[in-house]
Design an enzyme around this catalytic site. Structure first.
Site, PDB file in Angstrom:
ATOM      1  N   LYS A   6       3.303   9.066   6.290  1.00 25.68           N
ATOM      2  CA  LYS A   6       2.522   7.983   6.088  1.00 25.68           C
ATOM      3  C   LYS A   6       1.336   8.058   7.032  1.00 25.68           C
ATOM      4  O   LYS A   6       1.391   8.476   8.175  1.00 25.68           O
ATOM      5  CB  LYS A   6       3.037   6.635   6.145  1.00 25.68           C
ATOM      6  CG  LYS A   6       2.353   5.338   5.483  1.00 25.68           C
ATOM      7  CD  LYS A   6       2.607   5.537   3.947  1.00 25.68           C
ATOM      8  CE  LYS A   6       2.183   4.243   3.308  1.00 25.68           C
ATOM      9  NZ  LYS A   6       2.586   4.146   2.012  1.00 25.68           N
ATOM     10  N   SER A  61       2.310  10.840  -8.345  1.00 21.78           N
ATOM     11  CA  SER A  61       1.865  11.844  -7.406  1.00 21.78           C
ATOM     12  C   SER A  61       2.465  13.107  -7.548  1.00 21.78           C
ATOM     13  O   SER A  61       2.010  14.327  -7.371  1.00 21.78           O
ATOM     14  CB  SER A  61       1.967  11.369  -6.094  1.00 21.78           C
ATOM     15  OG  SER A  61       0.819  10.224  -5.983  1.00 21.78           O
TER      16      SER A  61
HETATM   17  N1  LIG Z   1      -1.483   2.124  -4.163  1.00 29.91           N
HETATM   18  C1  LIG Z   1      -0.182   2.720  -4.186  1.00 29.91           C
HETATM   19  O1  LIG Z   1      -0.108   3.598  -4.975  1.00 29.91           O
HETATM   20  C2  LIG Z   1       0.882   2.114  -3.605  1.00 29.91           C
HETATM   21  C3  LIG Z   1       0.878   1.106  -2.907  1.00 29.91           C
HETATM   22  N2  LIG Z   1       2.175   0.586  -2.380  1.00 29.91           N
HETATM   23  C4  LIG Z   1       2.043  -0.722  -1.561  1.00 29.91           C
HETATM   24  O2  LIG Z   1       1.483  -1.831  -2.419  1.00 29.91           O
HETATM   25  C5  LIG Z   1       0.660  -2.582  -1.454  1.00 29.91           C
HETATM   26  C6  LIG Z   1      -0.504  -2.934  -2.137  1.00 29.91           C
HETATM   27  O3  LIG Z   1      -1.240  -1.784  -2.075  1.00 29.91           O
HETATM   28  P1  LIG Z   1      -2.797  -1.635  -3.131  1.00 29.91           P
HETATM   29  O4  LIG Z   1      -2.487  -2.387  -4.245  1.00 29.91           O
HETATM   30  O5  LIG Z   1      -2.696  -0.125  -3.149  1.00 29.91           O
HETATM   31  O6  LIG Z   1      -3.549  -2.054  -1.977  1.00 29.91           O
HETATM   32  P2  LIG Z   1      -5.040  -2.458  -2.281  1.00 29.91           P
HETATM   33  O7  LIG Z   1      -5.930  -2.287  -0.948  1.00 29.91           O
HETATM   34  O8  LIG Z   1      -5.777  -1.891  -3.532  1.00 29.91           O
HETATM   35  O9  LIG Z   1      -4.937  -3.829  -2.658  1.00 29.91           O
HETATM   36  C7  LIG Z   1      -4.396  -4.890  -1.658  1.00 29.91           C
HETATM   37  C8  LIG Z   1      -4.406  -6.246  -2.275  1.00 29.91           C
HETATM   38  O10 LIG Z   1      -3.792  -7.060  -1.267  1.00 29.91           O
HETATM   39  C9  LIG Z   1      -4.389  -8.429  -1.076  1.00 29.91           C
HETATM   40  N3  LIG Z   1      -4.301  -8.904   0.270  1.00 29.91           N
HETATM   41  C10 LIG Z   1      -4.498  -8.221   1.523  1.00 29.91           C
HETATM   42  N4  LIG Z   1      -4.236  -9.054   2.275  1.00 29.91           N
HETATM   43  C11 LIG Z   1      -3.873 -10.273   1.630  1.00 29.91           C
HETATM   44  C12 LIG Z   1      -3.417 -11.674   2.156  1.00 29.91           C
HETATM   45  N5  LIG Z   1      -3.290 -12.073   3.476  1.00 29.91           N
HETATM   46  N6  LIG Z   1      -2.673 -12.362   1.204  1.00 29.91           N
HETATM   47  C13 LIG Z   1      -3.036 -12.102  -0.150  1.00 29.91           C
HETATM   48  N7  LIG Z   1      -3.457 -10.984  -0.490  1.00 29.91           N
HETATM   49  C14 LIG Z   1      -3.845 -10.110   0.310  1.00 29.91           C
HETATM   50  C15 LIG Z   1      -6.063  -7.647  -1.100  1.00 29.91           C
HETATM   51  O11 LIG Z   1      -6.972  -8.663  -1.448  1.00 29.91           O
HETATM   52  C16 LIG Z   1      -5.871  -6.772  -2.534  1.00 29.91           C
HETATM   53  O12 LIG Z   1      -5.925  -7.434  -3.623  1.00 29.91           O
HETATM   54  C17 LIG Z   1       0.816  -2.094  -0.086  1.00 29.91           C
HETATM   55  O13 LIG Z   1       2.032  -2.755   0.419  1.00 29.91           O
HETATM   56  C18 LIG Z   1       1.146  -0.574  -0.348  1.00 29.91           C
HETATM   57  O14 LIG Z   1       1.673  -0.030   0.759  1.00 29.91           O
HETATM   58  C19 LIG Z   1       3.285   1.004  -2.492  1.00 29.91           C
HETATM   59  C20 LIG Z   1       3.391   2.176  -3.454  1.00 29.91           C
HETATM   60  C21 LIG Z   1       2.060   2.943  -3.908  1.00 29.91           C
HETATM   61  O1  LIG Z   2       1.550   8.550  -3.991  1.00 29.56           O
HETATM   62  C1  LIG Z   2       2.028   8.747  -2.813  1.00 29.56           C
HETATM   63  O2  LIG Z   2       2.128  10.002  -2.592  1.00 29.56           O
HETATM   64  C2  LIG Z   2       2.518   7.632  -1.933  1.00 29.56           C
HETATM   65  C3  LIG Z   2       2.293   6.315  -2.341  1.00 29.56           C
HETATM   66  C4  LIG Z   2       2.645   5.512  -1.185  1.00 29.56           C
HETATM   67  O3  LIG Z   2       2.129   5.568  -0.175  1.00 29.56           O
HETATM   68  C5  LIG Z   2       3.754   4.743  -1.414  1.00 29.56           C
HETATM   69  O4  LIG Z   2       4.487   4.865  -2.411  1.00 29.56           O
HETATM   70  O5  LIG Z   2       3.882   3.874  -0.400  1.00 29.56           O
END
Ligand SMILES: NC(=O)C1=CN([C@@H]2O[C@H](COP(=O)(O)OP(=O)(O)OC[C@H]3O[C@@H](n4cnc5c(N)ncnc54)[C@H](O)[C@@H]3O)[C@@H](O)[C@H]2O)C=CC1
Ligand SMILES: O=C(O)CCC(=O)C(=O)O
EC number: 1.4.1.3
Length: 411
Positions: A102, A344
């Site tokens: 990460k 991925s």
């Molecule tokens: N993008 C991906 O493919 C993956 C993401 N994740 C996890 O999912 C979670 C979200 O990731 P993404 O959606 O990619 O991020 P993103 O950056 O696209 O969205 C994050 C969201 O969380 C909200 N947020 C941030 N701080 C907040 C708070 N204090 N209270 C309420 N909402 C808040 C933001 O406004 C936004 O809507 C993270 O924990 C990430 O590690 C896990 C697996 C894969």
């Molecule tokens: O798509 C990937 O390789 C990793 C996504 C990721 O960071 C997660 O699963 O937390």
């Protein structure tokens, strides 16, 4: 409890259940490599700004290391370390041939212009390019990053190593991204939710949902749950928190957001206090934002019957104990949000083969991988008589331990 302490505690508990050799246990916990780099860029106004970037490569026994890159002000070495370790167990649970890594940069992406973000991403890539690669470590998007960030990494990396689309996943489709990757984590969350609810004779249709986070994961999970007949009754992001007892019109909310609107200004719902979101009445709670949001202070008040950990480590171990005693069923992150890394993997395979899959095939394969992982976790829960979290951890840790031993580990 900080993220690293919490993740390591879950790992140790799994290692004990598996009866792992204590030297192997210690070795599996220590990261393969920790990288910390200083990234200085000129800002648009001509002044210089410095940021600290990290990449933690946790383990590569099962394959090249894999994991997202996060841009967020709270990124720190412990957090990145914990997230890298979670990736090692997640790729093993998902049965994709990867280890775990990460990365992240401590910054507020919303305060940087597009050109500042591009410069920062390129400088970070220059600093780590000789330590990542198609067969060593493959970054992807995470919080605060997206397909454009991956495009810049791919482009910068290719200047040093030649055209290398498979060095990152989550790229734009025009640069070799996979159809379905954008929605994959949210889609995987929806499949995981379906599988869990079916165990209890329930379904998404007719259930009520509360979602924290409306970014990549939260917005896709909300849309797909809505499409399946689930009622999203409350939802929040950094800009505000809203609710509608009759169910939020998610496609209308998406349109509002895509036109630049904030949640609090959406006409189809009323604004509520953000502190009430995680303890709102519902059948299923989906944390889709930050880690550690469910803790000993709010866990006693959680009213959901099911928690699907779409975010990474949203529940700290103290909250886990409280929720278990209350009878709340928690589906752990290393399974629930594995859809992202699974697709991925499909993207990486397509890049290496130079052949693009249809979206239908991507989604069908994702469904197969998610269902298969769920069956394996259930079998582990049965044989170890343990929670879903420990079922997933023992499954993942055991697979990594087996690969490590087969490659020549001797105590
Ligand atoms: N993008 C991906 O493919 C993956 C993401 N994740 C996890 O999912 C979670 C979200 O990731 P993404 O959606 O990619 O991020 P993103 O950056 O696209 O969205 C994050 C969201 O969380 C909200 N947020 C941030 N701080 C907040 C708070 N204090 N209270 C309420 N909402 C808040 C933001 O406004 C936004 O809507 C993270 O924990 C990430 O590690 C896990 C697996 C894969
Ligand atoms: O798509 C990937 O390789 C990793 C996504 C990721 O960071 C997660 O699963 O937390």
């Amino acid at each position: 409890m900080n993220a690293l302490a919490a993740t390591s505690r879950n790992f140790r508990q799994a290692a004990r259940l598996l009866g792992l050799d204590s030297k192997l246990e210690k070795s599996l916990l220590i990261p393969f490599r920790e990288i910390k780099v200083e990234c200085t860029i000129p800002k648009d106004d001509g002044t210089l700004a410095s940021f600290v970037g990290f990449r933690v490569q946790h383990d590569n026994a099962r394959g090249p290391m894999k994991g997202g890159i996060r841009y967020h002000p709270e990124v720190d070495p412990d957090e990145v370390n914990a997230l890298a370790q979670l990736m090692t167990w997640k790729t093993a649970v998902a049965a994709v041939p990867y280890g775990g890594a990460k990365g992240g940069i401590g910054c507020s992406p919303g305060d940087l212009s597009r050109s500042e973000l591009e410069r920062l991403t390129r400088v970070f890539t220059q600093k780590i390019h000789d330590l990542i690669g198609t067969h060593t470590d493959i970054p992807a998007p995470d919080m605060g990053t997206n397909s454009q960030t991956m495009a810049w990494i791919f482009d910068e990396y290719s200047k040093f190593h030649g055209h290398s689309p498979a060095v990152v996943t989550g790229k734009p489709i025009d640069l070799g991204g996979s159809l379905g990757r954008d929605a994959a984590t949210g889609r995987g969350v929806m499949y995981a939710t379906e599988a869990l609810l079916a165990e209890y004779g329930k379904s998404i249709s007719g259930s009520t949902f509360v979602i924290q986070g409306f970014g990549n994961v939260g917005s896709w999970a909300a849309q797909l749950i809505h499409e399946k007949g689930g009622k999203v009754i409350a939802l929040g992001d950094v800009s505000g928190t809203i609710r509608n007892k009759a169910g939020i019109d998610v496609p209308a909310l998406m349109k509002h957001r895509n036109e630049g609107g904030q949640l609090k200004d959406f006409h189809g719902a009323e604004v509520m206090d953000s502190s009430e979101l995680l303890v709102h009445e519902c059948d299923v709670l989906l944390p889709c934002a930050l880690g550690g949001v469910l803790n000993k202070d709010n866990a006693p008040d959680v009213k959901a019957k099911f928690i699907i950990e779409a975010a990474n480590h949203p529940t700290d171990p103290e909250a886990d104990e409280i929720l278990t005693k209350k009878g709340v069923v928690v589906l752990p992150d290393i399974y629930a949000n594995a859809g992202g890394v699974i697709v991925s993997y499909f993207e990486w395979v397509q890049n290496i083969q130079g052949f693009m899959w249809e979206e239908e095939k991507v989604n069908m394969e994702l469904h197969k991988y998610m269902n298969s992982a769920f069956q394996h976790i259930k079998a582990m829960c049965k044989s170890q008589d343990c929670s879903l979290r420990m079922g997933a951890f023992t499954l993942g840790v055991n697979r990594v331990a087996r690969a490590t031993i087969l490659r020549g580990w001797e105590a």
